[in-house]
Design a protein around this motif. Structure first.
Motif, mmCIF file in Angstrom:
data_model
loop_
_atom_site.group_PDB
_atom_site.id
_atom_site.type_symbol
_atom_site.label_atom_id
_atom_site.label_comp_id
_atom_site.label_asym_id
_atom_site.label_seq_id
_atom_site.Cartn_x
_atom_site.Cartn_y
_atom_site.Cartn_z
ATOM 1 N N ALA A 145 0.835 -1.200 0.000
ATOM 2 C CA ALA A 145 0.000 0.000 0.000
ATOM 3 C C ALA A 145 0.868 1.248 0.000
ATOM 4 N N GLN A 146 1.950 1.181 0.755
ATOM 5 C CA GLN A 146 2.924 2.264 0.786
ATOM 6 C C GLN A 146 4.308 1.643 0.727
ATOM 7 N N SER A 147 5.237 2.343 0.145
ATOM 8 C CA SER A 147 6.592 1.821 0.025
ATOM 9 C C SER A 147 7.592 2.885 0.421
ATOM 10 N N SER A 148 8.746 2.428 0.860
ATOM 11 C CA SER A 148 9.805 3.365 1.213
ATOM 12 C C SER A 148 10.465 3.959 -0.021
ATOM 13 N N VAL A 149 10.119 3.455 -1.195
ATOM 14 C CA VAL A 149 10.641 4.014 -2.435
ATOM 15 C C VAL A 149 9.517 4.681 -3.205
ATOM 16 N N LYS A 150 9.815 5.788 -3.845
ATOM 17 C CA LYS A 150 8.815 6.509 -4.623
ATOM 18 C C LYS A 150 8.808 5.992 -6.054
ATOM 19 N N PRO A 151 7.648 6.038 -6.716
ATOM 20 C CA PRO A 151 7.588 5.558 -8.099
ATOM 21 C C PRO A 151 8.525 6.341 -9.005
ATOM 22 N N VAL A 152 9.142 5.641 -9.926
ATOM 23 C CA VAL A 152 9.984 6.315 -10.902
ATOM 24 C C VAL A 152 9.106 6.798 -12.044
ATOM 25 N N ASP A 204 17.523 -2.280 -12.982
ATOM 26 C CA ASP A 204 17.980 -2.170 -11.597
ATOM 27 C C ASP A 204 18.141 -0.689 -11.252
ATOM 28 N N VAL A 205 17.296 -0.192 -10.333
ATOM 29 C CA VAL A 205 17.350 1.218 -9.928
ATOM 30 C C VAL A 205 17.687 1.332 -8.442
ATOM 31 N N THR A 206 18.363 0.322 -7.913
ATOM 32 C CA THR A 206 18.679 0.282 -6.481
ATOM 33 C C THR A 206 19.438 1.522 -6.031
ATOM 34 N N GLU A 207 20.501 1.857 -6.739
ATOM 35 C CA GLU A 207 21.328 2.999 -6.346
ATOM 36 C C GLU A 207 20.555 4.302 -6.460
ATOM 37 N N GLN A 208 19.649 4.377 -7.409
ATOM 38 C CA GLN A 208 18.861 5.589 -7.607
ATOM 39 C C GLN A 208 18.025 5.923 -6.375
ATOM 40 N N TYR A 209 17.682 4.907 -5.597
ATOM 41 C CA TYR A 209 16.848 5.120 -4.418
ATOM 42 C C TYR A 209 17.632 5.098 -3.117
#
Length: 264
Positions: free
Chosen positions: A45-52, A94-99
């Motif tokens: 429902a909520q995530s610690s990462v924001k949508p790209v 892979d967008v791990t570093e971006q977040y």
């Protein structure tokens, strides 16, 4: 947050055999263990990462957030992008570093994601997989029973005896305080159990198949073998995946364990 789809897979102990089984003339013997790897997949429902943002105005992008809370720096974020109105020409990035997480993905997690989505697109019998992703971020939690990894440091830190009794006194899913690549393994096939449980959980979550029937087990086994070979960059004996796939299945009672771990 929706209830997780949880699938577990056991480790293995190789009794006899090895690479010889790649020749059909030879056989081997492997046993499944009581130690299991768990994969919990759910819509967050909520995530610690924001949508790209989408790659273009006519494309859709959703996130897959994977966490293995027993380890340090074990959070990985992937963006799944596909054209609006269909799931053809999709890609996994892979967008791990971006977040803000430590870069350096897990090859087994990425292989399971990439190849399971590919199978769901071309071989799945359920509704299109992109419909399951359309409502938001997918949260995946990976947990392993303590027997997969050396617990010596945890026993010493807790002033527990280095014995079976000491191991039994440790909390379940004990944190290792190490990065996954630095932890000492016990040889029970953790990468195969991780891969198999994740493949099975994703297939069930995407309505492709159910891992607790004969046809579902066959699909999970074959796909997990491919994923494991892809991640390792070679063809192995397949013993560990075979053991993991033979006894993988869904267990309602472990959902509470996973939910408790996620809340910590």
């Amino acid at each position: 947050m929706t209830p997780p789809c949880v699938v577990s897979a056991p480790g293995k102990v190789l009794i006899t055999g090895g690479y010889l089984v790649l020749d059909p003339a030879y056989r081997g013997l492997v046993l499944g263990t009581s130690a299991r790897f768990y994969a919990a997949v759910q819509m967050a429902a909520q995530s610690s990462v924001k949508p790209v943002p989408p790659a273009s105005d006519d494309s859709v992008c959703r996130l897959v957030h994977v966490e293995a809370p027993q380890f340090t720096d074990a959070s990985w974020v992937y963006a799944v992008q596909w054209p609006d109105g269909g799931d053809s020409d999709w890609k996994l990035v892979d967008v791990t570093e971006q977040y803000g997480y430590t870069p350096g993905g897990n090859p087994f997690v990425e292989a399971a994601l990439r190849l399971t989505l590919a199978y769901a697109e071309h071989g799945g019998g359920g509704r299109p997989w992109h419909e399951r992703l359309a409502s938001g971020t997918i949260k995946i939690t990976m947990l392993a029973d303590n027997d997969f990894y050396s617990q010596h440091e945890q026993l010493v830190a807790r002033q527990l005896p280095v014995s079976r009794q000491g191991l039994q006194a440790l909390p379940r899913f004990c944190r290792t305080d190490r990065r996954l690549r630095d932890v000492h393994k016990t040889g029970l096939g953790s990468s195969a159990a991780l891969t198999t449980s994740l493949v099975a959980a994703l297939l069930a979550f995407l309505d492709v198949c159910q891992p607790d029937d004969a046809d579902g087990r066959r699909i999970v086994h074959n796909l997990a073998q491919v994923c494991h070979c892809y991640a390792q960059g070679k063809i192995g004996s397949g013993f560990d995946v075979s053991a993991a796939a033979d006894e993988q299945g869904q267990r309602e009672q472990i959902c509470a364990l996973v939910a408790d771990e996620q809340r910590q």
